[in-house]
Each structure stands twice: as structure tokens, then as C-alpha cells.
Write an enzyme that holds these catalytic residues in place. Structure first.
Site, PDB file in Angstrom:
ATOM      1  N   TYR A  81      -7.363  -8.475  -1.848  1.00 29.02           N
ATOM      2  CA  TYR A  81      -6.255  -8.645  -0.832  1.00 29.02           C
ATOM      3  C   TYR A  81      -6.782  -9.269   0.174  1.00 29.02           C
ATOM      4  CZ  TYR A  81      -3.578  -7.027   3.246  1.00 29.02           C
ATOM      5  OH  TYR A  81      -2.633  -7.262   4.253  1.00 29.02           O
ATOM      6  N   GLU A 112       2.834  -1.711   7.889  1.00 36.13           N
ATOM      7  CA  GLU A 112       1.936  -1.693   8.924  1.00 36.13           C
ATOM      8  C   GLU A 112       2.019  -0.589   9.819  1.00 36.13           C
ATOM      9  OE1 GLU A 112      -0.840  -3.513   9.596  1.00 36.13           O
ATOM     10  OE2 GLU A 112      -0.576  -5.178   8.113  1.00 36.13           O
ATOM     11  N   TRP A 130      -6.379   1.118   6.423  1.00 38.33           N
ATOM     12  CA  TRP A 130      -5.541   0.207   5.617  1.00 38.33           C
ATOM     13  C   TRP A 130      -5.577   0.336   4.221  1.00 38.33           C
ATOM     14  CZ3 TRP A 130      -1.001  -2.075   5.418  1.00 38.33           C
ATOM     15  CH2 TRP A 130      -0.991  -2.969   4.464  1.00 38.33           C
TER      16      TRP A 130
END
Length: 188
Positions: free
Chosen positions: A26, A48, A56
Site C-alpha cells: 500500500y 477514510e 488504517w
């Protein structure tokens, strides 16, 4: 913890990019790279918002399930989701099951359906600046993210505060917060 970590592949990454094997791809291939296209940006904005209050990595690991549950984040399709879809989403163990966030995602799709989301979001991208030297140099909120959040709220979006807006800006390459010594090439 240092600001730069060296991966097993010998590459210098931002401190978080090497904290777990899931983060490296990522970090290396997505985060900070320019993203355009309304559906792609809707996905990032939605994820988000779901991340708010969570790590995350939780969202990243659940992203395939989110994509399946939210019709690939097609704004047009999600805008047509009904209460039955909201119930279905709340029963899906593959995603984060928070009713306020689910409702916000469906609502935001309806709002986004009538907008040039790419143009709106990218209009807040600040002028290119030097990469930060340390993690202490990376802000959580900027005047641009505050303005973006305000504009999104004015349009009717939910779950889009200045911190979420800045995380979106980082993830989609509107800003480049890879650290100076990170191997990822400068984009934008």
C-alpha cells in the site's frame, strides 16, 4: 521507532510503511500517488470516513470486502442503495459495521452523484512542496483540508472533518507526505 524503516527488500520506507507486511505494498504502490476519477475518489473518501477512530490497517485488510459490499464504490450504484441495503451492510462481518458510517456512505453517494467529485476535491490540492523530513513535520490538518471539509459539508457530505480530508489528500496524492528519505519516487 525511527522515521524511516528498512524493509527486507532493502528499501527505505516511511516509518508506518514497514510496520506490518500489509502496509508495504500500500505504501509503495498506492499511498501518495495521484488518484482521479469520481468513483475512485468516492472509495477513498468513504474508506477514510470508515477509518475514523480505527487503525488504517483494519480498513486496508477489509478493503476487498468493502468493495464487494459497496458495489465497487460505484457512486451511481451506491446512491441507489435502500434501507434493505443498509441492513445488509450492517450484517456483513467483512466490513466495519457502524450504522452512522454506513448511513453516511449511502448519503454521500447520493450527494456525490450530482457532482464533479474529482474537480471539487482536487481544487483543494495545495501547491507542491518539499517532502517532510520527519514524521513530526507531517500535519494532521491543514488550511486546505479544513477548507475541503467545509466545502464537502456545504454540499451535504457527512463524516468529512478536516483530519479525514487531510488523510484523503495524503492517500490520493494531493499532497506528498512520503518522508524525504523514503524510496518512493516523487509524484504529481
Amino acid at each position: 521507532m525511527t522515521d524511516i524503516v528498512i524493509g527486507a527488500d532493502g528499501r527505505a520506507r516511511c516509518f508506518w510503511g514497514g510496520s506490518t507486511p500489509d502496509y508495504a505494498p500500500y505504501h509503495d504502490e498506492e499511498w501518495g500517488r495521484p488518484v482521479r476519477g469520481d468513483d475512485a475518489l468516492f472509495e477513498r473518501l468513504t474508506l477514510e470516513a470508515f477509518q475514523s477512530g480505527l487503525s488504517w490497517i483494519t480498513i486496508l485488510r477489509k478493503r476487498p470486502a468493502f468493495r464487494a459490499a459497496f458495489a465497487g464504490f460505484s457512486i451511481e450504484r451506491v446512491a441507489e442503495f435502500t434501507e434493505a441495503d443498509a441492513v445488509r451492510l450492517m450484517a456483513d462481518p467483512g466490513i466495519v459495521r457502524n450504522r452512522m458510517k454506513v448511513d453516511a456512505a449511502l448519503h454521500n453517494a447520493r450527494v456525490a452523484a450530482g457532482l464533479d467529485l474529482t474537480g471539487l476535491l482536487w481544487s483543494f490540492a495545495p501547491a507542491r512542496r518539499d517532502r517532510p523530513k520527519t514524521r513530526a513535520d507531517v500535519p494532521a490538518v491543514t488550511p486546505e483540508s479544513t477548507a475541503m471539509a467545509k466545502a464537502l459539508k456545504k454540499q451535504g457530505f457527512k463524516f468529512v472533518g478536516p483530519t479525514t480530508a487531510y488523510a484523503l489528500m495524503q492517500a490520493t496524492g494531493m499532497v506528498d507526505d512520503h518522508l524525504t528519505d523514503c524510496w518512493v519516487p516523487v509524484m504529481r
